[in-house]
Design a protein around this motif. Sequence first.
Motif, PDB file in Angstrom:
ATOM      1  N   ASP A  26      10.146  -6.763 -10.643  1.00 30.56           N
ATOM      2  CA  ASP A  26      10.538  -7.984 -10.925  1.00 30.56           C
ATOM      3  C   ASP A  26       9.430  -8.789 -10.152  1.00 30.56           C
ATOM      4  N   VAL A  27       8.938  -8.527  -9.034  1.00 27.65           N
ATOM      5  CA  VAL A  27       8.175  -9.332  -8.137  1.00 27.65           C
ATOM      6  C   VAL A  27       6.673  -8.905  -8.032  1.00 27.65           C
ATOM      7  N   THR A  28       6.386  -7.683  -8.642  1.00 24.82           N
ATOM      8  CA  THR A  28       4.979  -7.261  -8.798  1.00 24.82           C
ATOM      9  C   THR A  28       4.465  -7.187 -10.063  1.00 24.82           C
ATOM     10  N   ASP A  29       2.864  -7.226 -10.097  1.00 25.60           N
ATOM     11  CA  ASP A  29       2.309  -6.975 -11.628  1.00 25.60           C
ATOM     12  C   ASP A  29       1.545  -5.814 -11.890  1.00 25.60           C
ATOM     13  N   GLY A  30       1.923  -4.933 -11.010  1.00 33.38           N
ATOM     14  CA  GLY A  30       1.265  -3.551 -11.560  1.00 33.38           C
ATOM     15  C   GLY A  30       1.788  -2.494 -10.759  1.00 33.38           C
ATOM     16  N   ASP A  31       1.257  -1.257 -11.193  1.00 36.71           N
ATOM     17  CA  ASP A  31       1.821  -0.033 -10.433  1.00 36.71           C
ATOM     18  C   ASP A  31       1.164  -0.009  -8.933  1.00 36.71           C
ATOM     19  N   GLU A  32       0.039  -0.257  -8.784  1.00 38.07           N
ATOM     20  CA  GLU A  32      -0.597  -0.074  -7.148  1.00 38.07           C
ATOM     21  C   GLU A  32       0.460  -1.095  -6.274  1.00 38.07           C
ATOM     22  N   HIS A  33       0.711  -2.270  -6.897  1.00 37.58           N
ATOM     23  CA  HIS A  33       1.413  -3.191  -5.873  1.00 37.58           C
ATOM     24  C   HIS A  33       3.095  -2.827  -6.005  1.00 37.58           C
ATOM     25  N   LEU A  34       3.261  -2.360  -6.910  1.00 35.21           N
ATOM     26  CA  LEU A  34       4.730  -1.688  -7.010  1.00 35.21           C
ATOM     27  C   LEU A  34       5.043  -0.970  -5.877  1.00 35.21           C
ATOM     28  N   LEU A  35       3.953   0.277  -5.986  1.00 28.39           N
ATOM     29  CA  LEU A  35       4.118   1.278  -5.092  1.00 28.39           C
ATOM     30  C   LEU A  35       3.707   0.893  -3.569  1.00 28.39           C
ATOM     31  N   ALA A  36       2.989  -0.125  -3.270  1.00 32.53           N
ATOM     32  CA  ALA A  36       2.725  -0.588  -1.934  1.00 32.53           C
ATOM     33  C   ALA A  36       4.085  -1.434  -1.466  1.00 32.53           C
ATOM     34  N   LEU A  37       4.457  -2.123  -2.334  1.00 34.72           N
ATOM     35  CA  LEU A  37       5.651  -3.004  -2.132  1.00 34.72           C
ATOM     36  C   LEU A  37       6.933  -1.814  -1.657  1.00 34.72           C
ATOM     37  N   THR A  87      -1.745   7.090  -8.684  1.00 28.87           N
ATOM     38  CA  THR A  87      -1.678   5.712  -8.653  1.00 28.87           C
ATOM     39  C   THR A  87      -1.627   5.358  -6.901  1.00 28.87           C
ATOM     40  N   LEU A  88      -2.386   4.725  -6.144  1.00 28.75           N
ATOM     41  CA  LEU A  88      -2.468   4.321  -4.946  1.00 28.75           C
ATOM     42  C   LEU A  88      -1.898   3.213  -4.572  1.00 28.75           C
ATOM     43  N   PRO A  89      -1.232   2.806  -3.463  1.00 34.92           N
ATOM     44  CA  PRO A  89      -0.937   1.578  -2.985  1.00 34.92           C
ATOM     45  C   PRO A  89      -2.022   0.921  -2.479  1.00 34.92           C
ATOM     46  N   LEU A  90      -2.352  -0.237  -3.119  1.00 34.70           N
ATOM     47  CA  LEU A  90      -3.609  -1.061  -2.789  1.00 34.70           C
ATOM     48  C   LEU A  90      -3.310  -2.443  -2.754  1.00 34.70           C
ATOM     49  N   TYR A  91      -3.653  -3.220  -1.711  1.00 31.99           N
ATOM     50  CA  TYR A  91      -3.755  -4.629  -1.845  1.00 31.99           C
ATOM     51  C   TYR A  91      -5.101  -5.191  -2.043  1.00 31.99           C
ATOM     52  N   ARG A  92      -5.504  -5.881  -2.953  1.00 32.89           N
ATOM     53  CA  ARG A  92      -6.896  -6.454  -3.000  1.00 32.89           C
ATOM     54  C   ARG A  92      -6.848  -7.747  -2.209  1.00 32.89           C
ATOM     55  N   ALA A  93      -5.907  -8.296  -1.943  1.00 30.39           N
ATOM     56  CA  ALA A  93      -6.126  -9.501  -1.054  1.00 30.39           C
ATOM     57  C   ALA A  93      -4.924  -9.477  -0.003  1.00 30.39           C
ATOM     58  N   GLU A  94      -5.167  -9.956   0.988  1.00 26.47           N
ATOM     59  CA  GLU A  94      -4.454  -9.897   2.348  1.00 26.47           C
ATOM     60  C   GLU A  94      -3.072 -10.861   2.143  1.00 26.47           C
ATOM     61  N   ARG A  95      -3.276 -11.993   1.131  1.00 27.77           N
ATOM     62  CA  ARG A  95      -2.360 -12.743   0.876  1.00 27.77           C
ATOM     63  C   ARG A  95      -1.492 -12.064   0.186  1.00 27.77           C
ATOM     64  N   THR A  96      -1.591 -11.269  -0.930  1.00 34.09           N
ATOM     65  CA  THR A  96      -0.464 -10.498  -1.355  1.00 34.09           C
ATOM     66  C   THR A  96       0.392  -9.677  -0.495  1.00 34.09           C
ATOM     67  N   ALA A  97      -0.450  -8.997   0.345  1.00 36.56           N
ATOM     68  CA  ALA A  97       0.253  -8.233   1.317  1.00 36.56           C
ATOM     69  C   ALA A  97       1.211  -9.019   2.033  1.00 36.56           C
ATOM     70  N   LYS A  98       0.832 -10.359   2.718  1.00 35.70           N
ATOM     71  CA  LYS A  98       1.730 -11.191   3.378  1.00 35.70           C
ATOM     72  C   LYS A  98       2.925 -11.617   2.772  1.00 35.70           C
ATOM     73  N   ARG A  99       2.566 -11.800   1.346  1.00 39.04           N
ATOM     74  CA  ARG A  99       3.846 -12.298   0.395  1.00 39.04           C
ATOM     75  C   ARG A  99       4.618 -11.231   0.181  1.00 39.04           C
ATOM     76  N   HIS A 100       4.286  -9.973   0.277  1.00 37.85           N
ATOM     77  CA  HIS A 100       5.206  -8.633   0.258  1.00 37.85           C
ATOM     78  C   HIS A 100       6.124  -8.502   1.263  1.00 37.85           C
ATOM     79  N   ARG A 101       5.312  -8.810   2.615  1.00 42.68           N
ATOM     80  CA  ARG A 101       6.132  -8.622   3.706  1.00 42.68           C
ATOM     81  C   ARG A 101       7.354  -9.706   3.716  1.00 42.68           C
ATOM     82  N   GLY A 102       6.893 -10.787   3.339  1.00 46.87           N
ATOM     83  CA  GLY A 102       8.071 -11.937   3.288  1.00 46.87           C
ATOM     84  C   GLY A 102       9.019 -11.428   2.519  1.00 46.87           C
TER      85      GLY A 102
END
Length: 107
Positions: free
Chosen positions: A37-48, A85-100
Motif C-alpha cells: 500500500d505504501v510503495t510504488d514498485g518491487d524494488e521499494h517493496l523489497l527495500a521497505l 529484484t534488488l532492494p534499491l532507493y534511487r533517492a535518499e528522501r524515499t529511504a528516509k520516508r520508509h524509515r519513518g
Amino acid sequence: MTSIERTAYPRFKRLITAHELHLFFSPTRDELQWGADVTDGDEHLLALLLMLKSYQRMDCFPALEDVPERVMEFVRRQVGLPEGTLPLYRAERTAKRHRGLVRKKVG
C-alpha cells in the motif's frame, strides 16, 4: 571476547540458519499488504520489508548493502517478487520516508 552480535552495535550474524530466517524475516500478510500500500514498485517493496524486518530484529536500520544476500533472497522469495529484484532507493528522501513509516508501524 564478546561476539559482535551481542554488542551495542547490532549487525547481522555471519551464519543465519533457515530457522532464524523463517522466525525473524518472514513478512506477515499484514506487513506485506501494508508494504504494498505504501510503495510504488518491487524494488521499494523489497527495500521497505527488509528495513521493517531488520528494525524488528536489531532495533536499527542497516544500510541495504549490509543486508546479507541470504536474507534478501529469502524475503524476496517469501513475497513472490521476480528473480533478480534488488532492494534499491534511487533517492535518499524515499529511504528516509520508509524509515519513518517503519518506526510508525513498529511503534
